[in-house]
Structure formats: C-alpha cells, structure tokens
Design an enzyme around this catalytic site. Structure first.
Site, PDB file in Angstrom:
ATOM      1  CG  HIS A 242      -5.776   3.347   9.833  1.00  0.00           C
ATOM      2  ND1 HIS A 242      -5.744   4.463  10.626  1.00  0.00           N
ATOM      3  CD2 HIS A 242      -6.931   3.401   9.133  1.00  0.00           C
ATOM      4  CE1 HIS A 242      -6.859   5.165  10.425  1.00  0.00           C
ATOM      5  NE2 HIS A 242      -7.591   4.549   9.521  1.00  0.00           N
ATOM      6  CD  GLU A 297     -12.043   0.558   4.723  1.00  0.00           C
ATOM      7  OE1 GLU A 297     -13.117  -0.019   4.472  1.00  0.00           O
ATOM      8  OE2 GLU A 297     -11.993   1.741   5.077  1.00  0.00           O
TER       9      GLU A 297
HETATM   10  N1  COA Z   1       0.811  -2.975   2.077  1.00  0.00           N
HETATM   11  C1  COA Z   1       2.137  -2.931   1.860  1.00  0.00           C
HETATM   12  N2  COA Z   1       2.940  -1.977   2.328  1.00  0.00           N
HETATM   13  C2  COA Z   1       2.369  -1.018   3.085  1.00  0.00           C
HETATM   14  C3  COA Z   1       1.005  -1.005   3.381  1.00  0.00           C
HETATM   15  C4  COA Z   1       0.215  -2.034   2.847  1.00  0.00           C
HETATM   16  N3  COA Z   1      -1.101  -2.074   3.071  1.00  0.00           N
HETATM   17  N4  COA Z   1       0.721   0.065   4.155  1.00  0.00           N
HETATM   18  C5  COA Z   1       1.876   0.701   4.339  1.00  0.00           C
HETATM   19  N5  COA Z   1       2.877   0.048   3.699  1.00  0.00           N
HETATM   20  C6  COA Z   1       4.272   0.429   3.655  1.00  0.00           C
HETATM   21  C7  COA Z   1       4.449   1.786   3.023  1.00  0.00           C
HETATM   22  O1  COA Z   1       4.604   1.657   1.619  1.00  0.00           O
HETATM   23  C8  COA Z   1       5.681   2.288   3.700  1.00  0.00           C
HETATM   24  O2  COA Z   1       6.797   1.692   3.062  1.00  0.00           O
HETATM   25  P1  COA Z   1       8.115   2.528   2.732  1.00  0.00           P
HETATM   26  O3  COA Z   1       8.564   3.092   4.060  1.00  0.00           O
HETATM   27  O4  COA Z   1       9.050   1.500   2.176  1.00  0.00           O
HETATM   28  O5  COA Z   1       7.711   3.577   1.754  1.00  0.00           O
HETATM   29  C9  COA Z   1       5.605   1.686   5.097  1.00  0.00           C
HETATM   30  O6  COA Z   1       4.724   0.570   4.996  1.00  0.00           O
HETATM   31  C10 COA Z   1       5.087   2.599   6.169  1.00  0.00           C
HETATM   32  O7  COA Z   1       3.848   3.083   5.765  1.00  0.00           O
HETATM   33  P2  COA Z   1       2.954   3.895   6.804  1.00  0.00           P
HETATM   34  O8  COA Z   1       3.614   5.193   7.090  1.00  0.00           O
HETATM   35  O9  COA Z   1       2.606   2.991   7.930  1.00  0.00           O
HETATM   36  O10 COA Z   1       1.652   4.094   5.927  1.00  0.00           O
HETATM   37  P3  COA Z   1       0.848   5.438   5.679  1.00  0.00           P
HETATM   38  O11 COA Z   1       0.432   6.010   6.981  1.00  0.00           O
HETATM   39  O12 COA Z   1       1.537   6.320   4.738  1.00  0.00           O
HETATM   40  O13 COA Z   1      -0.418   4.858   4.903  1.00  0.00           O
HETATM   41  C11 COA Z   1      -2.327   3.667   4.459  1.00  0.00           C
HETATM   42  C12 COA Z   1      -1.546   4.396   5.528  1.00  0.00           C
HETATM   43  C13 COA Z   1      -3.679   3.287   5.015  1.00  0.00           C
HETATM   44  C14 COA Z   1      -2.525   4.594   3.266  1.00  0.00           C
HETATM   45  C15 COA Z   1      -1.529   2.406   4.022  1.00  0.00           C
HETATM   46  O14 COA Z   1      -1.343   1.559   5.123  1.00  0.00           O
HETATM   47  C16 COA Z   1      -2.179   1.659   2.875  1.00  0.00           C
HETATM   48  O15 COA Z   1      -1.945   2.008   1.727  1.00  0.00           O
HETATM   49  N6  COA Z   1      -3.023   0.623   3.195  1.00  0.00           N
HETATM   50  C17 COA Z   1      -3.681  -0.110   2.122  1.00  0.00           C
HETATM   51  C18 COA Z   1      -4.935   0.645   1.680  1.00  0.00           C
HETATM   52  C19 COA Z   1      -6.028   0.597   2.731  1.00  0.00           C
HETATM   53  O16 COA Z   1      -6.398  -0.472   3.215  1.00  0.00           O
HETATM   54  N7  COA Z   1      -6.572   1.786   3.036  1.00  0.00           N
HETATM   55  C20 COA Z   1      -7.664   1.916   3.970  1.00  0.00           C
HETATM   56  C21 COA Z   1      -7.222   2.396   5.291  1.00  0.00           C
HETATM   57  S1  COA Z   1      -8.560   2.343   6.451  1.00  0.00           S
END
Ligand code: COA
Length: 352
Positions: A242, A297
């Site tokens: 998140h 979620e």
């Molecule tokens: N699965 C695998 N890898 C993930 C991940 C996940 N659910 N969430 C983040 N990462 C990875 C990213 O790809 C990133 O990798 P990189 O540095 O190699 O590119 C790293 O972890 C850091 O990401 P972060 O900055 O913490 O994520 P964000 O703030 O950009 O994204 C979300 C937040 C919610 C979009 C992301 O965690 C995600 O896509 N979650 C899955 C979808 C989801 O459940 N969404 C609902 C949220 S309530």
C-alpha cells in the site's frame, strides 16, 4: 520531482486524516472504528455535511438514498439494452456517463446501488428487483441482487464495509475527482473520471484479483515457490502493499471483526495470515529489505465474497462506498476556487 506524487500535499481537507505509523484513520475527526457505528448512510451524511447541505442525518440520508434508488431504477432497462453483455466495469462506465450534469449527489451512489444488481441478474436472464426505499442501502443491494430479503448479519457486514471504505484520503480516484472538479466541470464528470481511475487493478480494481490470489495460493503445490516465481517475474501480488498503510490498516481490523461476527470465513482468514507470513519469508530471501504486508483488500474481498457478491462486481460495490468520498472531495475542491494545474520537469532533447 516525486514519482507518483508520493508524499506530495495537493489539498487541504476537512474530510479525513491518516496516521499510518499509528494505524489510525479519522473521518471528519472521528476514528474509523467509530464510523462503523454510523452505518453507510451515517457516514455519507458525515462526509457530505456542509458540502451537500447542512444538518444532514443518517435517517435523512437513508430517505434520500432510498428515494433516488427508486428514481434511478426507472432508467435501468434502457441502460441494460445499451450495454448488453459487456463486462460490469464497462457497463458502469456507460451508466455514469448517461447521468445528466445537474445530478443530485445522492443519485450517484443510488444509481450504482440499483444498477449493479440489475446487471448481474440480467446476465442470468432474471428480471431486475425493484428497490425498497425503506431499507438501508446495503440491505437493499443484497435484496435486489439475490431476490430475497437479506440475512441480517450479511446486511450488517456489507453496511460496515461500505462505511469503512467510503473515505481514504487522496487515493488516485479521489485526486482525479478533485482535478476534474477544479476545472468547474460537472459533478457527474468528476465522478465518471474518478470511476475510470478507480477501475485499475492497483486501486479499486484490486479486490477481485485479491480473491483470485487467495484461491490460487490455497491450491499451490509449493506455496513458497509459487510466491517466489511471482516476485521474480515482477508480478504485483494483489492484496499486498500500500502506498500509505504499510501494515496495520485499521480498516482491515474493522472488516475482520465484521467477518468474525458473521461467523464466516474462519478457514480463509487463517489461510490469509499463513499466506502473509509465507510472503514475508520469501521476500526476505528474494527481495531482502522489501516489506509487503497484507492490505485492506484481503479482508474486503473475503467480506464481499461472504455476503454473496460475485467477484466481477467487487470494484463496482467498492465504488458505492467511495463515490461518497468523490462527491465530498470534488465539492471541497470546487470551494477552493483554484484549478489544479501542476508542472512537469522537462527531460527531452535540449532546447535553446
Ligand atoms: N506484489 C509484488 N511487488 C510489489 C507489490 C505487490 N503487491 N507492491 C509493490 N511491489 C513492488 C513494486 O513493484 C516495487 O518494486 P520495484 O522497486 O522493483 O519497482 C516495490 O515493491 C516498492 O513498491 P511501493 O513503492 O511500495 O509500491 P507503490 O506505493 O508504488 O504501490 C500499490 C502501492 C498498492 C499500488 C502496490 O503495493 C500494489 O500494486 N499492490 C497490489 C495491488 C493492490 O492490492 N492494490 C490495492 C491497494 S489497497
């Protein structure tokens, strides 16, 4: 420059405040766990107070949302004829686009509430069930969907879900609503744009894929290997991570309590904890230093599934909750009178 505008303050708001390090979220100054007691209608009244009128009450909001459900249901057949068998999210995009510009705010969640069950029933060749304006919205959605009075515990659980998920600060869809509203475009345009932003799998589109992850993980021959392959291929595992709540999301606790009160999903709750622990262990090996705790979620998907919502409708049901926020934020932004127009940092070919 802040990629993804992470941490950038784009608005002043009275609507909500998060302290993720303390696992706290307040809606209009009230802790999110207290908001559960207001129910969905009470939460909408709380959010809209001062933006959509003054002295709003839970009972008044229930009346307004009931009356607008009845009005909205009269337009359902025309819309179903246009959208045919399209996927629900596309059909909802068209439904919102058909709303006039001068819509009353209550018509937005009310339209979603009658359209989702009608579209799902039409798939099965069943006629739409007319809304019952005397019921709270959550109970009526389940009634219109299943064609029978809902189980009280299920209605309460969905009501809790809608209340808890209504407001969450500056998520992408809420920011979209504010941006559109800031140009003085209509509330309908702001909400339609917010919906489009919401449907992406990283945002409001996440709960359906989250349930897919739980189901697939449960039958994986080797869970650790399954997780490792996903992480190594760069796949996002829905239900984890998140931008703001990095673990300890108070909404997840509220939804979990609602599930436990229903006496549902004990096995799945246990498996979700098992999956989170395995993901943490695999991350330690494959991506040391990275933390991807379960997000809200997982509990949301389990709850929606437990009350009989099909997963293709998870995003649209979530939007009933969140549209209350889109409306409030759009109107709050309009009140500032200032158009949102940020800047970009040029990195193209050199210019003179
Ligand atoms: N699965 C695998 N890898 C993930 C991940 C996940 N659910 N969430 C983040 N990462 C990875 C990213 O790809 C990133 O990798 P990189 O540095 O190699 O590119 C790293 O972890 C850091 O990401 P972060 O900055 O913490 O994520 P964000 O703030 O950009 O994204 C979300 C937040 C919610 C979009 C992301 O965690 C995600 O896509 N979650 C899955 C979808 C989801 O459940 N969404 C609902 C949220 S309530």
């Amino acid at each position: 420059m802040q990629p993804g505008l992470e941490g950038v303050v784009v608005a002043e708001t009275v609507l909500s405040h998060a302290a993720p390090e303390r696992g706290m979220l307040w809606v209009r100054g009230r802790p999110i766990l207290d908001v559960v007691g207001l129910g969905y209608e009470g939460t909408v009244a709380l959010l809209w107070e001062g933006f959509v009128g003054a002295g709003l009450t839970r009972a008044g909001m229930q009346q307004a949302l009931g009356a607008t459900r009845v009005r909205a249901s009269k337009q359902t057949n025309g819309w179903l004829a246009i959208v045919g068998g399209r996927p629900l999210d596309e059909a909802i995009r068209i439904r919102l686009a058909l709303l006039p510009d001068d819509i009353e705010p209550a018509a937005i969640p009310a339209t979603l509430a009658v359209s989702i069950p009608a579209a799902l029933r039409a798939r099965a060749g069943a006629p739409a069930v007319a809304p019952d304006a005397s019921l709270p919205l959550a109970a009526d959605v389940l009634r219109m969907l299943h064609g029978a009075p809902p189980d009280a515990a299920q209605a309460k659980a969905l009501d809790t879900y809608l209340a808890v998920m209504a407001e969450s600060g500056m998520g992408p869809a809420t920011f979209t609503a504010r941006t559109v509203a800031s140009t003085r475009a209509s509330l309908t345009s702001a909400v339609l744009a917010a919906w489009c932003s919401f449907t992406g799998p990283l945002h409001g589109g996440a709960p359906g894929p989250t349930l897919d992850v739980l189901d697939a993980a449960a039958v994986a021959d080797d869970l650790d290997l399954w997780l490792e392959q996903k992480l190594k291929s760069g796949e996002r595992i829905a239900g984890f991570g998140h931008r703001v709540f990095r673990g300890n999301d108070p909404r997840a606790a509220a939804l979990r309590a609602a599930l436990e009160q229903m006496g549902a999903s004990a096995g799945r709750l246990q498996f979700a904890a098992h999956l989170e622990a395995h993901l943490a262990a695999v991350l330690d090996r494959v991506k040391p230093g990275r933390r991807l705790p379960a997000n809200v979620e997982i509990m949301a998907a389990l709850l929606l599934d437990a009350v009989g919502i099909p997963r293709e409708a998870f995003t649209a049901i979530f939007a009933i909750a969140r549209s209350a926020s889109w409306v409030a934020h759009a109107l709050e932004q309009q009140n500032t009178g200032r158009m949102i127009r940020p800047a970009s940092h040029y990195v193209g070919p050199a210019v003179e």
